[in-house]
Design a protein around this motif. Structure first.
Motif, PDB file in Angstrom:
ATOM      1  N   ASP A  13      26.419   0.328  69.382  1.00 20.74           N
ATOM      2  CA  ASP A  13      26.260   1.709  69.844  1.00 20.74           C
ATOM      3  C   ASP A  13      25.175   1.822  70.914  1.00 20.74           C
ATOM      4  OD1 ASP A  13      28.066   2.233  67.863  1.00 20.74           O
ATOM      5  OD2 ASP A  13      26.634   3.167  66.493  1.00 20.74           O
ATOM      6  N   LEU A  31      22.099   4.545  72.571  1.00 19.82           N
ATOM      7  CA  LEU A  31      21.222   5.670  72.211  1.00 19.82           C
ATOM      8  C   LEU A  31      20.705   6.336  73.485  1.00 19.82           C
ATOM      9  CD1 LEU A  31      19.459   7.262  70.070  1.00 19.82           C
ATOM     10  CD2 LEU A  31      17.679   5.554  70.514  1.00 19.82           C
ATOM     11  N   MET A  45      24.672   7.763  70.318  1.00 18.42           N
ATOM     12  CA  MET A  45      23.783   8.618  69.531  1.00 18.42           C
ATOM     13  C   MET A  45      22.865   9.325  70.524  1.00 18.42           C
ATOM     14  SD  MET A  45      22.564   9.354  66.465  1.00 18.42           S
ATOM     15  CE  MET A  45      22.764   8.108  65.232  1.00 18.42           C
ATOM     16  N   VAL A  61      16.064   7.766  63.510  1.00 14.15           N
ATOM     17  CA  VAL A  61      17.184   6.807  63.550  1.00 14.15           C
ATOM     18  C   VAL A  61      16.679   5.399  63.187  1.00 14.15           C
ATOM     19  CG1 VAL A  61      18.662   8.079  65.154  1.00 14.15           C
ATOM     20  CG2 VAL A  61      16.893   6.602  66.091  1.00 14.15           C
ATOM     21  N   ASP A  90      16.974   3.415  60.699  1.00 10.26           N
ATOM     22  CA  ASP A  90      17.851   2.400  60.093  1.00 10.26           C
ATOM     23  C   ASP A  90      18.945   1.933  61.045  1.00 10.26           C
ATOM     24  OD1 ASP A  90      18.748   4.981  60.070  1.00 10.26           O
ATOM     25  OD2 ASP A  90      20.001   4.746  58.286  1.00 10.26           O
ATOM     26  N   ARG A  91      18.959   2.429  62.284  1.00 12.82           N
ATOM     27  CA  ARG A  91      20.039   2.107  63.217  1.00 12.82           C
ATOM     28  C   ARG A  91      19.600   1.049  64.233  1.00 12.82           C
ATOM     29  NH1 ARG A  91      24.076   6.183  63.597  1.00 12.82           N
ATOM     30  NH2 ARG A  91      24.966   4.670  65.043  1.00 12.82           N
ATOM     31  N   ARG A  92      20.577   0.262  64.712  1.00 16.39           N
ATOM     32  CA  ARG A  92      20.314  -0.705  65.790  1.00 16.39           C
ATOM     33  C   ARG A  92      21.292  -0.425  66.920  1.00 16.39           C
ATOM     34  NH1 ARG A  92      16.550  -0.672  63.649  1.00 16.39           N
ATOM     35  NH2 ARG A  92      15.318  -2.232  62.556  1.00 16.39           N
ATOM     36  N   PHE A  93      20.824  -0.594  68.160  1.00 23.65           N
ATOM     37  CA  PHE A  93      21.617  -0.207  69.324  1.00 23.65           C
ATOM     38  C   PHE A  93      21.767  -1.365  70.316  1.00 23.65           C
ATOM     39  CE2 PHE A  93      19.486   3.493  67.594  1.00 23.65           C
ATOM     40  CZ  PHE A  93      20.551   4.356  67.400  1.00 23.65           C
ATOM     41  N   ALA A 130      14.409  -1.154  67.770  1.00 22.25           N
ATOM     42  CA  ALA A 130      15.731  -0.584  67.452  1.00 22.25           C
ATOM     43  C   ALA A 130      16.869  -1.265  68.225  1.00 22.25           C
ATOM     44  CB  ALA A 130      15.731   0.911  67.752  1.00 22.25           C
TER      45      ALA A 130
END
Ligand SMILES: C[S@@+](CC[C@H](N)C(=O)[O-])C[C@H]1O[C@@H](n2cnc3c(N)ncnc32)[C@H](O)[C@@H]1O
Length: 201
Positions: free
Chosen positions: A61, A63, A86, A121, A123-126, A152
């Motif tokens: 994803d 960001l 995101m 955010v 816990d998210r990786r981009f 991240a």
């Protein structure tokens, strides 16, 4: 108390305006309002960033950090419809406009979420993080955003930043070099720099 585009709550009267703008060869209609960054047209730096952006090799994803009313994230989501974008900001009015602009432009591969820097955010990786950072929030906040962005990113993920020379491009470049061990000046126009740093570790 004075009101800024980087405030969380906006008490300034609302007076929405809708206008058309082309980005990455697509026609958009954006609605903007008082107390939101660059409300009359897409900011020159944001436009330069959007037009320069290239997808990284790594899957994942994207960001849009500090999305405002959404021009950066929405233009990139439109062009990369196989990716999820995101979009985060601290400003409630900006977040609502970003949601509205996604609907009005028929863009569904996005999520708009409140987040102070990248705290919302965690816990998210981009694969890519793209930002026209909030200079007026101060260098400390912007450099914290860079630090959190590095954490991240996926391995070989990329951070893309637009920043004006007079608003701290040299120190941003130095900070990115220290954090990532690399930084590329992808483009320079009218004192605006597009910087790209890749996460290798
Ligand atoms: C220079 S503006 C860019 C807005 C939008 N991307 C554009 O191109 O029009 C920076 C944005 O960062 C947001 N911002 C300020 N402080 C922030 C923070 N601590 N965390 C997340 N976003 C923040 C502001 O509300 C503003 O929308």
């Amino acid at each position: 108390m004075s009101e800024h585009y980087y405030s969380k709550k906006t008490s300034t009267d609302s007076e929405e305006k809708t206008w058309a703008f082309q980005l990455r060869g697509h026609e958009f209609e954006f609605t903007t309002d008082h107390a939101v960054f660059s409300k009359r047209e897409v900011d020159f730096g944001s436009r330069l960033l959007v037009e320069a952006f290239l997808a990284p090799d790594v899957d994942g994803d994207f960001l849009d950090l500090g999305c405002g009313y959404g021009p950066v994230g929405l233009a990139i989501a439109k062009d990369f419809d196989n990716r999820h974008v995101m979009m985060v900001d601290v400003n409630d009015r900006a977040l609502n406009l970003a949601r509205k602009n996604a609907v009005e432009n028929g863009i569904t591969n996005i999520t708009v979420q409140e987040s102070d820097r990248l705290q919302g955010v965690k816990d998210r990786r981009f694969a890519s993080i793209i930002t026209n950072p909030p200079i007026r929030a101060g260098k400390k906040v912007v450099h914290m955003m860079f630090e959190e962005a590095k954490e991240a990113l996926l391995e070989q993920g990329e951070l893309w930043v637009v920043i004006q020379k007079k608003q701290g491009a040299p120190s941003a470049k130095q900070k990115l070099e220290e954090l990532f061990g690399n930084v590329d000046v992808v483009e320079k126009q009218k004192g605006y720099y597009i910087l790209k740093a890749i996460r290798f570790d």
